[in-house]
Design a protein around this motif. Structure first.
Motif, short mmCIF file in Angstrom:
data_model
loop_
_atom_site.label_atom_id
_atom_site.label_comp_id
_atom_site.label_asym_id
_atom_site.label_seq_id
_atom_site.Cartn_x
_atom_site.Cartn_y
_atom_site.Cartn_z
N ARG A 1 29.49 42.58 44.58
CA ARG A 1 29.91 44.03 44.56
C ARG A 1 29.62 44.70 43.47
O ARG A 1 29.28 44.19 42.31
CB ARG A 1 31.72 43.99 44.09
N ASP B 1 28.34 30.58 35.06
CA ASP B 1 27.19 30.01 35.33
C ASP B 1 25.67 30.60 34.87
O ASP B 1 25.04 29.95 34.35
CB ASP B 1 27.09 29.72 36.74
N GLN C 1 43.42 36.47 30.48
CA GLN C 1 43.40 37.07 32.05
C GLN C 1 41.83 36.66 32.62
O GLN C 1 41.50 36.67 33.40
CB GLN C 1 43.56 38.38 31.93
N ILE D 1 30.95 40.48 39.40
CA ILE D 1 32.37 40.75 39.47
C ILE D 1 32.81 40.48 40.85
O ILE D 1 33.75 41.17 41.22
CB ILE D 1 32.45 42.42 39.10
N TYR E 1 31.78 37.88 44.72
CA TYR E 1 30.96 38.12 45.90
C TYR E 1 31.58 38.84 47.04
O TYR E 1 32.71 39.37 46.82
CB TYR E 1 30.70 36.58 46.46
N PRO F 1 36.25 35.75 48.48
CA PRO F 1 35.46 34.67 47.57
C PRO F 1 36.17 34.23 46.31
O PRO F 1 36.05 34.56 45.12
CB PRO F 1 34.17 35.53 47.13
N THR F 2 37.19 33.20 46.76
CA THR F 2 38.13 32.79 45.89
C THR F 2 38.29 31.46 45.92
O THR F 2 37.98 30.83 46.94
CB THR F 2 39.60 33.33 45.94
N GLY F 3 38.54 30.61 44.64
CA GLY F 3 38.72 29.03 44.74
C GLY F 3 37.28 28.36 44.49
O GLY F 3 36.43 28.94 44.75
P1 NAP Z 1 35.90 35.70 40.14
O1 NAP Z 1 36.46 34.33 39.75
O2 NAP Z 1 36.63 36.55 40.94
O3 NAP Z 1 35.80 36.74 38.85
C1 NAP Z 1 35.26 38.22 38.80
C2 NAP Z 1 35.24 38.49 37.49
O4 NAP Z 1 34.93 39.90 37.67
C3 NAP Z 1 37.06 38.82 36.86
O5 NAP Z 1 36.50 38.48 35.56
C4 NAP Z 1 37.18 40.25 37.14
O6 NAP Z 1 37.99 40.71 36.11
C5 NAP Z 1 35.62 40.86 36.96
N1 NAP Z 1 35.80 42.20 37.60
C6 NAP Z 1 36.10 42.57 38.86
N2 NAP Z 1 35.95 43.84 38.88
C7 NAP Z 1 35.37 44.30 37.66
C8 NAP Z 1 34.96 45.43 37.16
N3 NAP Z 1 34.98 46.46 37.82
N4 NAP Z 1 34.36 45.62 35.76
C9 NAP Z 1 34.43 44.54 35.17
N5 NAP Z 1 35.04 43.40 35.38
C10 NAP Z 1 35.53 42.88 36.69
O7 NAP Z 1 34.60 35.60 40.75
P2 NAP Z 1 33.31 34.61 40.72
O8 NAP Z 1 33.09 34.55 39.30
O9 NAP Z 1 32.13 35.48 41.57
O10 NAP Z 1 33.66 33.44 41.34
C11 NAP Z 1 33.88 33.37 42.61
C12 NAP Z 1 34.69 31.96 42.97
O11 NAP Z 1 34.02 30.84 42.74
C13 NAP Z 1 35.93 31.88 41.86
O12 NAP Z 1 36.90 31.36 42.79
C14 NAP Z 1 35.28 30.91 41.11
O13 NAP Z 1 36.46 29.79 40.36
C15 NAP Z 1 34.40 29.98 42.07
N6 NAP Z 1 33.34 29.21 41.46
C16 NAP Z 1 33.61 28.16 40.83
C17 NAP Z 1 32.62 27.45 40.12
C18 NAP Z 1 33.13 26.19 39.11
O14 NAP Z 1 34.15 25.58 39.66
N7 NAP Z 1 32.36 25.55 38.62
C19 NAP Z 1 31.45 27.91 39.66
C20 NAP Z 1 31.14 29.35 40.24
C21 NAP Z 1 32.12 30.02 41.01
P3 NAP Z 1 39.55 40.79 36.50
O15 NAP Z 1 40.18 39.51 36.52
O16 NAP Z 1 40.06 41.72 35.35
O17 NAP Z 1 39.55 41.55 37.81
#
Ligand code: NAP
Length: 465
Positions: free
Chosen positions: A113, A164, A207, A329, A331, A377-379
């Motif tokens: 995004r 990561d 948060q 922010i 996928y 893209p959650t979880g």
């Molecule tokens: P994510 O967990 O949804 O995190 C996205 C982050 O971006 C949040 O902190 C969100 O803040 C922020 N964000 C969204 N819009 C924004 C904006 N306009 N300005 C500033 N910040 C913004 O997504 P992800 O890190 O891409 O991970 C995807 C999924 O894969 C998650 O479920 C994650 O747990 C999982 N994953 C797990 C592992 C692991 O288990 N080790 C490793 C990698 C990924 P807000 O909360 O304020 O919206």
């Protein structure tokens, strides 16, 4: 029509996308005892496992051991892997309808995004998703270039992907050597000039989207000191009130963040700084169009009517000198040719995994979805298991009720002939196992867990050898 799902007329299922959701769906399909089911799993890459191979951080090898579960699924005699076959290039959805009773799309979320702020597209500003795919050796991203001559980097977002990216930037060569990071990324990161990495959260510590073990690991890097600004580690009154109902994991996460805010520099050569309640508002470039600075606004939290805590800009601003920015922010899914797509949500519209027509909301016969392209893209990887199970329950219910496609060639041999006629040479699971062996042996020679093939030509050449 003769009943489907018998030894003579098996229920033939195509799964498009060989990541965790696809494998968990196949696993669940094979648990079905009343129906005889055959699964062909397609992937556009010659390698299976999707995000486990190309997304999970290379220094998280333990998480990758889930592939043992997928290998057991692939060992079922009614399973075939058809790698290096791309939907839209080699076969279409209409083609698949001629060979399968049911089709399941589990292609994940391949893009990112955008931040949507001025300067987002400057040189030196990159999607985190590309960096992740690059260091993991995804063939489509191996040619990406990241300007690692920069000393200061910002990663926007506080999810596990941001963690990561920041962690990989801060690891030493010795730490990376123990991983299966792509060989070119190992070299580039070993010569990196990066000294200071900021991870920027728009809301507060309570948060943050990352999980407790992941943030704890940031405090344990070999040659990088990790900090949180004491004033940003403090919880505001709204967050404090919300913490009263928080689960143990979230309480632990805040404790770890607060512990990091008491740390003193220990003389390590890199610094990682977790920031909270700040949002980038603009990236500023130099005369060459390369990012040099990031403007930030400080936020405060407010409670919405629904009770969630959202960020709101204050009049306090600051400027951060950075030569590289990763936006992390979230996928986003990409549309598949011939499959409905919800543009604003970035998913295939569906009801419990049954693909639906976007306007009529009616289910499309024989089409299903699972994983990130179904729910967003959650979880974690394991989240895909119940997600895929939900879809498969509906597939089985439809199959038992006779609500399936009516393919004119419902046999494995017919698919093989069709691909043959098109001069498509699918990579089988046995082929993959040979590639796997090559990679493991190359790793052994270098004292690493694995050295990956990162070019499709190299994989195919190795298989011919
Ligand atoms: P994510 O967990 O949804 O995190 C996205 C982050 O971006 C949040 O902190 C969100 O803040 C922020 N964000 C969204 N819009 C924004 C904006 N306009 N300005 C500033 N910040 C913004 O997504 P992800 O890190 O891409 O991970 C995807 C999924 O894969 C998650 O479920 C994650 O747990 C999982 N994953 C797990 C592992 C692991 O288990 N080790 C490793 C990698 C990924 P807000 O909360 O304020 O919206």
């Amino acid at each position: 029509m003769a009943p489907i799902g018998t030894a003579t007329q098996p229920l033939r299922v195509a799964i498009v996308g060989a990541g965790p959701a696809g494998f968990y769906a196949a696993e669940r399909l094979f648990k079905e005892t009343e129906l005889v089911i055959e699964v062909d799993m397609f992937d556009r890459l010659p390698t299976p496992y999707g995000l486990v191979r190309n997304g999970v951080a290379p220094d998280h090898q333990k998480i990758k051991s889930v592939t043992a579960v997928f290998d057991r699924v692939a060992g079922n005699p009614r399973f075939r892997f058809l790698g290096n076959i791309e939907l839209g290039r080699d076969v279409t959805v209409d083609d698949l309808k001629e060979y399968y009773h049911e089709i399941l799309f589990s292609t994940g979320a391949q893009t990112d995004r955008p931040l949507g702020i001025p300067g987002d597209d400057l040189a030196g500003s990159y999607p985190a998703t590309e960096f992740v795919a690059w260091y993991n050796g995804h063939p489509d991203y191996r040619e990406c270039e990241f300007d690692l001559s920069q000393e200061r980097v910002a990663v926007v977002g506080v999810g596990n992907v941001a963690v990561d990216v920041a962690r990989i930037l801060c690891r030493t060569r010795e730490e990376l050597m123990k991983t299966d990071i792509a060989d070119y990324a190992l070299e580039a990161l070993s010569n990196s000039q990066v000294k200071e990495v900021y991870i920027l959260g728009r809301r507060g510590p309570a948060q943050a989207a990352f999980t407790a073990p992941e943030v704890k690991e940031l405090g344990e890097l070999a040659d990088c000191d990790t900090f949180v600004l004491p004033e940003e580690a403090e919880l505001d009154s709204l967050s404090l009130a919300a913490m009263a109902n928080a689960d143990r994991a979230d309480v632990r996460k805040v404790e770890i963040i607060q512990e990091l805010s008491h740390r003193q520099p220990s003389g390590k050569s890199k610094r990682l700084i977790l920031r909270f309640l700040v949002s980038p508002t603009e990236l500023i470039g130099d005369e060459h169009g390369h990012v040099r600075q990031m403007k930030l606004v400080h936020n405060e939290l407010y409670a919405t009517e629904a009770g969630s805590l959202r960020p709101r800009a204050t009049d306090r601003t600051e400027t951060l000198d950075v030569g590289m920015v990763f936006r992390s922010i979230g996928y986003r899914g990409v549309p598949l040719p011939g499959v409905p797509f919800h543009e604003s949500w970035g998913v295939i519209p569906n009801n419990g995994g049954r693909v639906i027509d976007i306007t009529t909301k009616e289910p499309l016969l024989g089409e299903y979805t699972a994983g990130w392209i179904k729910r967003g893209p959650t979880g974690v990887i394991g989240t895909n298991k119940p997600d895929a199970a939900e879809t498969v329950e509906n597939m089985l219910e439809d199959a038992r009720a006779g609500r399936t496609l009516e393919p004119s060639h419902p046999t494995a041999e017919a698919v093989t002939s069709m691909l043959d006629e098109r001069q498509c040479r699918p990579v089988s699971f046995d082929d993959w196992k040979r590639l796997d062996e090559f990679e493991l042996n190359r790793g052994k020679a270098e004292g690493r867990p694995r050295v990956k093939f990162t070019r499709i030509e190299d994989m195919l050449a190795a298989l011919r050898s």
